[in-house]
Design an enzyme around this catalytic site. Structure first.
Site, PDB file in Angstrom:
ATOM      1  N   GLU A  56      31.728  12.469  24.830  1.00  0.00           N
ATOM      2  CA  GLU A  56      31.583  13.273  26.044  1.00  0.00           C
ATOM      3  C   GLU A  56      31.373  12.307  27.207  1.00  0.00           C
ATOM      4  O   GLU A  56      30.937  11.177  27.010  1.00  0.00           O
ATOM      5  CB  GLU A  56      30.360  14.200  25.924  1.00  0.00           C
ATOM      6  CG  GLU A  56      29.005  13.557  26.297  1.00  0.00           C
ATOM      7  CD  GLU A  56      28.550  12.442  25.369  1.00  0.00           C
ATOM      8  OE1 GLU A  56      29.000  12.411  24.209  1.00  0.00           O
ATOM      9  OE2 GLU A  56      27.754  11.587  25.807  1.00  0.00           O
ATOM     10  N   LYS A  74      26.431   0.895  29.110  1.00  0.00           N
ATOM     11  CA  LYS A  74      26.957   1.820  28.101  1.00  0.00           C
ATOM     12  C   LYS A  74      27.788   1.120  27.029  1.00  0.00           C
ATOM     13  O   LYS A  74      27.862   1.580  25.904  1.00  0.00           O
ATOM     14  CB  LYS A  74      27.783   2.911  28.772  1.00  0.00           C
ATOM     15  CG  LYS A  74      26.919   3.795  29.677  1.00  0.00           C
ATOM     16  CD  LYS A  74      27.129   5.253  29.417  1.00  0.00           C
ATOM     17  CE  LYS A  74      26.047   6.100  30.067  1.00  0.00           C
ATOM     18  NZ  LYS A  74      26.017   5.972  31.546  1.00  0.00           N
ATOM     19  N   SER A  80      21.174  -0.867  35.902  1.00  0.00           N
ATOM     20  CA  SER A  80      21.964  -0.361  34.772  1.00  0.00           C
ATOM     21  C   SER A  80      23.469  -0.499  34.973  1.00  0.00           C
ATOM     22  O   SER A  80      24.229  -0.578  34.007  1.00  0.00           O
ATOM     23  CB  SER A  80      21.605   1.097  34.494  1.00  0.00           C
ATOM     24  OG  SER A  80      21.731   1.881  35.671  1.00  0.00           O
TER      25      SER A  80
HETATM   26  C1  LIG Z   1      25.165   6.694  32.370  1.00  0.00           C
HETATM   27  C2  LIG Z   1      24.413   5.855  33.298  1.00  0.00           C
HETATM   28  C3  LIG Z   1      23.011   6.012  33.482  1.00  0.00           C
HETATM   29  C4  LIG Z   1      22.214   7.092  32.838  1.00  0.00           C
HETATM   30  O1  LIG Z   1      22.211   7.064  31.446  1.00  0.00           O
HETATM   31  P1  LIG Z   1      20.959   6.589  30.596  1.00  0.00           P
HETATM   32  O2  LIG Z   1      21.325   6.975  29.208  1.00  0.00           O
HETATM   33  O3  LIG Z   1      19.747   7.300  31.096  1.00  0.00           O
HETATM   34  O4  LIG Z   1      20.838   5.118  30.756  1.00  0.00           O
HETATM   35  C5  LIG Z   1      22.363   5.127  34.329  1.00  0.00           C
HETATM   36  N1  LIG Z   1      23.029   4.154  34.980  1.00  0.00           N
HETATM   37  C6  LIG Z   1      24.361   3.984  34.842  1.00  0.00           C
HETATM   38  C7  LIG Z   1      25.026   2.886  35.610  1.00  0.00           C
HETATM   39  C8  LIG Z   1      25.095   4.823  33.991  1.00  0.00           C
HETATM   40  O5  LIG Z   1      26.422   4.636  33.872  1.00  0.00           O
END
Ligand SMILES: *Cc1c(COP(=O)(O)O)cnc(C)c1O
Length: 415
Positions: free
Chosen positions: A132, A110, A399
Site C-alpha cells: 500500500e 522506507k 526521515s
Molecule cells: C512515510 C514517511 C514517514 C512516516 O512514516 P513512519 O512509518 O512514521 O516513519 C515519515 N517521513 C517520510 C520521509 C516518509 O516517507
C-alpha cells in the site's frame, strides 16, 4: 471484515534485541501492553503464521544478515551520516545532530524496511509482492526492491493520491510495478491499505510488504527490527564523534511510526535518553482537521491491530488531515501508542505552519531541504528549546528529503 484475535507462534522473541524481558518489547501474543495483536480474517491465519515463523528464523540467521547488510551498504548507501548541525545548534544553544535518512537511495528510510522484507519474501519462495502507499514513498521503495530482485509488484494507492503524486506514480511504473488506483472510501492511504488486505485475502500466496510499524503482528515488530539499523548506527557514530554512545534527547516524527521506531530501538531501555515524538497536528488538535492520533485517538481496531484511532462517538474512523501525506493516517503503530501511554515518550502535535517554519529554517541554516514529515520532528526544537542545556546532545532523524514536497513549499514562499 471479520476480525479474530489470534495467538500465533511466538518462538524466538527471547532473542529479540528488545528482549522478551525488556520493558518495552512485544509480549508472546504480539502486544505492547494493551496495543497490537493479530486481528485478521481466518483465511490469512496460515499465511501470517508462516510469515511469523520465517521472520523469527531470519532474525538470528547470519547469512540473512550478511546479505541484508551488504545491500544496505552498497545499494542504499549506509551508514547514513550523523551530521553535527552547527548553525542549528547555535540557534537553539545546544548540540544538535541530524541522522540523515534523507540521503538513502530513494530518498527516505522506507528502503531499509522494503529491502528487509523482500529478502524475507525471497527466502519464502514468494514471486508476487503487494504494497500500500499514500504519498508513494513506500510504493517507490517497494517497486525499487522488486526491480532489484526481479519480482512482480502491485501497489495499491488511493485514487486521490494517484492524482496528486504524479511523479511517484510514474516512477513506480518505470520500475515495472502495477499501480492499482483505489476508489473506495476517501481514496487515500486508509482505503489503499483496506484494498491491499482484501487482495491479500484472495491471494494469500502474495507477500504483503507493509510500509510502517502498523498492521497485524508480526509486522509492527518486524518493520521496527528492519529499521533498527538507524539506532544501531547512531550508537556507533555518537561513540566515534563524542566518545559516548547515547544522546540526552532523541526525536523523530511519527506517522505509522517506522522511522521513529528505528531511531528509538536500541535506546528504549536506556532511561538516560529522553524520547520525544512529533505527530501531525494539521490545522490544530481542536480544529477538526488533524492527524494527531495520540492526542485525539481512542482504542479500536484498524488494519489488523488494536491501537489508538481517530474515531467518532459511533466508532467510525474520522478522516485525518495533515499537510504531510506521510503522517496523514488515522491510526498509529501500537508500540507508539504504548510508549506514549506509559510515559516512555513525550508527544507533541506539530501543526502545518510549525512544520513549514521548521522546514524553511533548516534549509536556510544548514542547506538541507527536508521532507515535510521530517520537518515535524525538526519543529520539536522550538517546542523544547527551554529544556535544553548547552552541553546536551540532541539527535533528530531527518526521515526523508524534500524533493517530493517542493509544490507544497513553493506555495508557502514568502519572498
Ligand atoms: C512515510 C514517511 C514517514 C512516516 O512514516 P513512519 O512509518 O512514521 O516513519 C515519515 N517521513 C517520510 C520521509 C516518509 O516517507
Amino acid at each position: 471484515m471479520e476480525t479474530k484475535k489470534k495467538n500465533i507462534c511466538t518462538e524466538g522473541y527471547s532473542n529479540s534485541p528488545l528482549g522478551a524481558g525488556g520493558s518495552y518489547s512485544i509480549d508472546e501474543n504480539g502486544y505492547y501492553g494493551e496495543f497490537g495483536g493479530t486481528y485478521i480474517p481466518e483465511i490469512l491465519h496460515g499465511t501470517v503464521e508462516r510469515l511469523t515463523r520465517a521472520y523469527n528464523a531470519i532474525k538470528e540467521d547470519a547469512s540473512f544478515k550478511a546479505e541484508y547488510y551488504d545491500l544496505l551498504k552498497n545499494y542504499v548507501g549506509r551508514p547514513s551520516p550523523l551530521y553535527f548541525a552547527k548553525r542549528l545548534s547555535e540557534k537553539y544553544n545546544t548540540k544538535i545532530y541530524l541522522k540523515r535518512e534523507d540521503l538513502n537511495h530513494t530518498g527516505a528510510h522506507k528502503i531499509n524496511n522494503a529491502l528487509g522484507q523482500i529478502l524475507l519474501a525471497k527466502r519464502m519462495g514468494k514471486t508476487r509482492i503487494i504494497a500500500e502507499t499514500g504519498a508513494g514513498q513506500h510504493g517507490v521503495a517497494t517497486a525499487t526492491t522488486c526491480a532489484l530482485m526481479g519480482l512482480e509488484c502491485i501497489v495499491f494507492m488511493g485514487k486521490t493520491d494517484v492524482e496528486r503524486q504524479f511523479l511517484n506514480v510514474q516512477k513506480m511504473r518505470m520500475l515495472g510495478a502495477t499501480v492499482e488506483p483505489v476508489t473506495s472510501g476517501n481514496h487515500t492511504l486508509k482505503d489503499a491499505t483496506n484494498e491491499a488486505i482484501r487482495y491479500w485475502c484472495s491471494n494469500p500466496d502474495s507477500f504483503y510488504i507493509i510500509g510502517s510499524t502498523v498492521g497485524p503482528h508480526p509486522y509492527p515488530d518486524m518493520v521496527g527490527f528492519f529499521q533498527s539499523v538507524i539506532s544501531e548506527e547512531i550508537k556507533d557514530q555518537l561513540q566515534e564523534q563524542i566518545g559516548r554512545d547515547y544522546p540526552d534527547y532523541l526525536m523523530a516524527c511519527v506517522g505509522g511510526g517506522s522511522n521513529a521506531m528505528g531511531t528509538y530501538y536500541h535506546y528504549l531501555d536506556d532511561e538516560r535518553v529522553k524520547i520525544i515524538s512529533a505527530e501531525a497536528g494539521g490545522l490544530g488538535i481542536d480544529s477538526g482537521e488533524s492527524a494527531a492520533t495520540i492526542h485525539l485517538g481512542r482504542t479500536g481496531i484498524i488494519h489488523g491491530s488494536r491501537t489508538l484511532i481517530m474515531q467518532d462517538e459511533d466508532g467510525q474512523i474520522t478522516e485525518p488531515y495533515s499537510i504531510s501525506a506521510g503522517l496523514d493516517y488515522p491510526g498509529i503503530g501500537p508500540a507508539h501508542a504504548f510508549f506514549a501511554k506509559i510515559g516512555r515518550t513525550k508527544v507533541h502535535a506539530i501543526n502545518d505552519d510549525e512544520a513549514l517554519e521548521a522546514a524553511f529554517e533548516i534549509t536556510l541554516l544548514e542547506g538541507i531541504i527536508p521532507a515535510i514529515e521530517s520537518a515535524h520532528a525538526l519543529a520539536l526544537l522550538k517546542k523544547e528549546k527551554d529544556t535544553f542545556k548547552p552541553e546536551d546532545i540532541v539527535v533528530i532523524t531527518v526521515s526523508g528529503r524534500g524533493d517530493k514536497d517542493m509544490d507544497t513549499y513553493i506555495k508557502h514562499f514568502t519572498k
